[in-house]
Design a protein around this motif. Structure first.
Motif, short mmCIF file in Angstrom:
data_model
loop_
_atom_site.label_atom_id
_atom_site.label_comp_id
_atom_site.label_asym_id
_atom_site.label_seq_id
_atom_site.Cartn_x
_atom_site.Cartn_y
_atom_site.Cartn_z
N ARG A 123 10.30 -5.31 -0.05
CA ARG A 123 9.52 -5.23 1.19
C ARG A 123 9.91 -4.00 2.01
NH1 ARG A 123 5.28 -8.53 2.46
NH2 ARG A 123 5.95 -8.24 4.58
N TRP A 151 13.60 -9.49 -3.18
CA TRP A 151 12.38 -9.53 -2.37
C TRP A 151 12.48 -8.73 -1.07
CZ3 TRP A 151 7.50 -10.10 -2.85
CH2 TRP A 151 6.70 -10.33 -1.74
N ARG A 191 8.54 -0.86 0.17
CA ARG A 191 7.08 -0.71 0.28
C ARG A 191 6.63 -0.37 1.69
NH1 ARG A 191 3.51 -5.01 -2.45
NH2 ARG A 191 2.03 -3.37 -2.01
N GLY A 192 7.40 -0.78 2.70
CA GLY A 192 6.97 -0.58 4.08
C GLY A 192 7.52 0.68 4.74
#
Length: 130
Positions: A122, A118, A125-126
């Motif tokens: 994150r 996870w 994606r960021g």
């Protein structure tokens, strides 16, 4: 009313605006003070070249610390994924482990795998690589 502003702002020509103004009863008109500066017309923004939607800011550049975290999380996540898969496939045949114990341990290993994946997702994606 400034009809020139309506044409630029809403795309309504002066003649059409005059027809609309004439059709509205005087008691339905609400008088407002003049604007200090006219609002900018809203246009449909096209997606950026990298496919990012216009309402979402472009991802920030990935830092060295984030890259190191991705490497560590990737290695640990891959290791736990391998263990979880191996135990899920081959652990059910173990005569010393009951079905409930097997399911609990397999679920635990997959949960740890997800908890390691996870934050990596994150970060990916960021941020962007360069």
């Amino acid at each position: 009313m400034d009809r020139a502003a309506h044409h630029g702002l809403y795309g309504v020509d002066a003649h059409t605006m005059a027809v609309v103004d004439a059709a509205v009863p005087p008691d339905a008109v609400v008088r407002l003070p003049p604007r200090q500066s006219p609002p900018k017309p809203q246009t449909a923004a096209a997606p950026e070249g990298n496919g990012t939607p216009p309402d979402r800011p472009a991802p920030a550049r990935r830092t060295g610390r984030q890259t190191a975290a991705l490497v560590v999380l990737g290695i640990l996540g891959g290791l736990f994924a391998f263990l979880a898969l191996a135990f899920t496939v081959f652990g059910a045949d173990d005569p010393e482990t009951s079905t409930g114990e097997w399911a609990a341990l397999a679920g635990f290993l997959w949960a740890v795998t997800a908890l390691l994946a996870w934050p990596a997702v994150r970060i990916l994606r960021g941020t962007r690589r360069t």
